[in-house]
Motif scaffolding. Sequence first.
Motif, PDB file in Angstrom:
ATOM      1  N   UNK A 612      42.483  51.512  39.490  1.00 21.25           N
ATOM      2  CA  UNK A 612      43.610  51.726  38.583  1.00 21.25           C
ATOM      3  C   UNK A 612      44.146  50.395  38.078  1.00 21.25           C
ATOM      4  N   UNK A 613      44.246  49.427  38.997  1.00 20.33           N
ATOM      5  CA  UNK A 613      44.719  48.096  38.598  1.00 20.33           C
ATOM      6  C   UNK A 613      43.706  47.400  37.700  1.00 20.33           C
ATOM      7  N   UNK A 614      42.427  47.645  37.905  1.00 18.99           N
ATOM      8  CA  UNK A 614      41.409  47.092  36.996  1.00 18.99           C
ATOM      9  C   UNK A 614      41.668  47.549  35.572  1.00 18.99           C
ATOM     10  N   UNK A 615      41.993  48.832  35.414  1.00 18.12           N
ATOM     11  CA  UNK A 615      42.274  49.378  34.079  1.00 18.12           C
ATOM     12  C   UNK A 615      43.526  48.740  33.493  1.00 18.12           C
ATOM     13  N   UNK A 616      44.570  48.632  34.325  1.00 15.05           N
ATOM     14  CA  UNK A 616      45.820  48.020  33.846  1.00 15.05           C
ATOM     15  C   UNK A 616      45.600  46.564  33.454  1.00 15.05           C
ATOM     16  N   UNK A 617      44.836  45.854  34.292  1.00 14.55           N
ATOM     17  CA  UNK A 617      44.569  44.442  33.998  1.00 14.55           C
ATOM     18  C   UNK A 617      43.791  44.306  32.703  1.00 14.55           C
ATOM     19  N   UNK A 618      42.790  45.152  32.536  1.00 11.06           N
ATOM     20  CA  UNK A 618      41.996  45.109  31.303  1.00 11.06           C
ATOM     21  C   UNK A 618      42.868  45.386  30.088  1.00 11.06           C
ATOM     22  N   UNK A 619      43.710  46.431  30.171  1.00 10.68           N
ATOM     23  CA  UNK A 619      44.591  46.766  29.041  1.00 10.68           C
ATOM     24  C   UNK A 619      45.594  45.655  28.781  1.00 10.68           C
ATOM     25  N   UNK A 620      46.122  45.075  29.884  1.00 12.22           N
ATOM     26  CA  UNK A 620      47.096  43.998  29.730  1.00 12.22           C
ATOM     27  C   UNK A 620      46.458  42.780  29.073  1.00 12.22           C
ATOM     28  N   UNK A 621      45.228  42.445  29.461  1.00  9.85           N
ATOM     29  CA  UNK A 621      44.535  41.292  28.859  1.00  9.85           C
ATOM     30  C   UNK A 621      44.285  41.533  27.372  1.00  9.85           C
ATOM     31  N   UNK A 622      43.965  42.773  27.009  1.00 11.10           N
ATOM     32  CA  UNK A 622      43.780  43.099  25.583  1.00 11.10           C
ATOM     33  C   UNK A 622      45.102  42.967  24.829  1.00 11.10           C
ATOM     34  N   UNK A 623      46.190  43.437  25.458  1.00 11.27           N
ATOM     35  CA  UNK A 623      47.516  43.317  24.827  1.00 11.27           C
ATOM     36  C   UNK A 623      47.887  41.860  24.638  1.00 11.27           C
ATOM     37  N   UNK A 624      47.610  41.047  25.644  1.00 13.91           N
ATOM     38  CA  UNK A 624      47.917  39.611  25.550  1.00 13.91           C
ATOM     39  C   UNK A 624      47.111  38.965  24.430  1.00 13.91           C
ATOM     40  N   UNK A 625      45.830  39.318  24.349  1.00  8.95           N
ATOM     41  CA  UNK A 625      45.021  38.768  23.252  1.00  8.95           C
ATOM     42  C   UNK A 625      45.603  39.155  21.904  1.00  8.95           C
ATOM     43  N   UNK A 626      46.045  40.414  21.770  1.00  7.36           N
ATOM     44  CA  UNK A 626      46.601  40.876  20.490  1.00  7.36           C
ATOM     45  C   UNK A 626      47.903  40.166  20.181  1.00  7.36           C
TER      46      UNK A 626
END
Length: 670
Positions: A612-626
């Motif tokens: 679950x945290x892997x998914x959150x981390x992935x989404x958070x990294x995408x948000x940060x990139x955006x």
Amino acid sequence: MADITIPGVSDKYGTTSLIEQLMEVERVPLTREQERLDTYKAEQDAWRSVNKAMSSLRESVRTLYSFDNPFNTKLASSTEEDAITADPSRDADIGSFKIKVEQIAEADRFLSGEIDNNYEVPEGTYTFKVNEKEISFKWKGGKVSDFVTSLNRRGNNTIKASLIGVSSSKKSLLIESLLTGKENALIFEDDAFSFAQNIDMIREKKGEEKILASTKSDLEQLSGYALTSVRVENDLITVPPKSGFYVEIPRSIKDDKNQQINFSVRLEGQEEATTQVEKEKFPILPSAAMVQFKDAIVFNIESELGYTPETKVTKIEPVEDFSLVFLQTENEEIPLGKVDETGLETEFKINLSDYAEKIENIVVKNNNTGKTAYITFPKSTNPNVAKGFEPSNPISVAQDAKLKYEGITMYRSTNKIDDIVENVTLNLEAPTEKTATIKIEPDTETSKEAIIELVGYYNQLIAEINILTQNKPELISELDYLSSEEVEAYEEKLGMFSSDSTLTSSKSSLQRIMTNTYPIEGSTIRLLSQIGISSNATGSTGYDASKLRGYFEIDEDKLDEALENNIGDIKNLFGYDSDGDLIIDTGIAYLMEKNLQAYVQTGGILATKTRTLDTKISNSEKTIDRLETQLATKEQEYKTKFGNMESTLSNLESQSDSITNFNNQQSKNR
């Protein structure tokens, strides 16, 4: 002259500072998302740390009830460690037994006489045999060192050759069988035979069979047994019932441990009861008495009691005794075993090397009442010369190991023996000076280490859970074994999962397993506290908050005593088959392993958390990139707008300066 402003370079109007202030406001969502990402990663690291602690504990408890559990491990001790040791398997019975090693198994190891360093082995076919194994090869001739290399290359763990330096110019060749036991004697054939003779490794046999008794005069009187009825004829010694003799062994034979004495014995006849007749003996009665007084004589009347002499008949029961042959030393008489009861011939082979004391006499006693013994002439021979040769310089001669197990003499061709005591391998190193006592007992030290390891891993996991679920700094300061780096790392984790019930639920389950009572049939150990493991095993008094954290302590003296006296019950406490299907289904270690399995297995609770945290981390990294892309665009937009503004202001200032200069010029012209 007016100042020159280059948009984007000069900061005449303070636009850089203004842009930075505006960007700080724009950067707030990014900062929040980065903090959120750091939190996700910290939580993921914490779950992984819990996973590691739980996995370590799971592996520790699994060993306490699996097939390889330490409670089944056995140790062996020997009172003659230099002569004999033992390797018990896990199924070996606990107890002790006695072993006396009279000789160890040896292999043939033959040394040549001295040969020159440059000696050359002649061309030929060289054949060596050890039992059914044969090493044979054609040799083209050459140096003895090359011959040794060639033989060893083909030795196949059967034969080995080596050169021994005797002097600077002389060597000796050693050829040895790598297999012990009489049946593995080393035999030379083809050109190997003549080669071994030429280098004085073997020589022709020195003597033939020697008959120890072939005439009546060779037999000696044995106390209590008739010798006169013993006959010697037709190559047999005939020994009627109740007769016997002994044959003295010549010194030249009894001093040679390589000698073997051979003869056979056969019993014939039918045992029948016999009778013995004897006249009954009665007392002699005196004649009648008389009395005389002066001239008067009075005679007594003769006794009217008469008797007739009778006979007494005694019945002698038959005797059957099949132990006829004995060996006599200076100190004892040794039975050689029984003769066949059906009348078949029984062969006896007496190896003088099997006896620690010298054999002085061969004794024959026929205690039977109706059977006659027929004995072939005893003959002495050297088994080593029966091969057609004997070693000139034997370092050792092939022989079987001889040992006594609980007084029973046994022979084996190897020094590693696994078929005398079930599930125990005996390792013979040398003859024992006295009877060795081998003791098989549980490996309590290994069991103790496994239990201590379990408690250690359990306490580490509880400490991890306490720190992650409670925001109390004292939880860290109480752990005085932590390094400064570990303290700093735990301070960052303090109370991280205080709102998550996963770990508190796990802690409660584990504590319940550790403190429960396990009513096992026939067992006196039902609680961990009975073997010295509890939350206050050391018995400290007074209030101590750390005692309430769920940690366990060990009273080592109490644990040692329990392992010494109740290791079987302790084994059942950690893992027990309650329904008799040969599968462990209860016990502390079993239940704890099953509980932890739900957390650490693939797809388990902790794997779900980290996934679950892997998914959150992935989404958070995408948000940060955006957000970073948006900020870069926004910053460029601000720079462009403020650059245009600066350019406009600069132009206006320039125009203002031009007008001012024009007006000043006009004023001067007036």
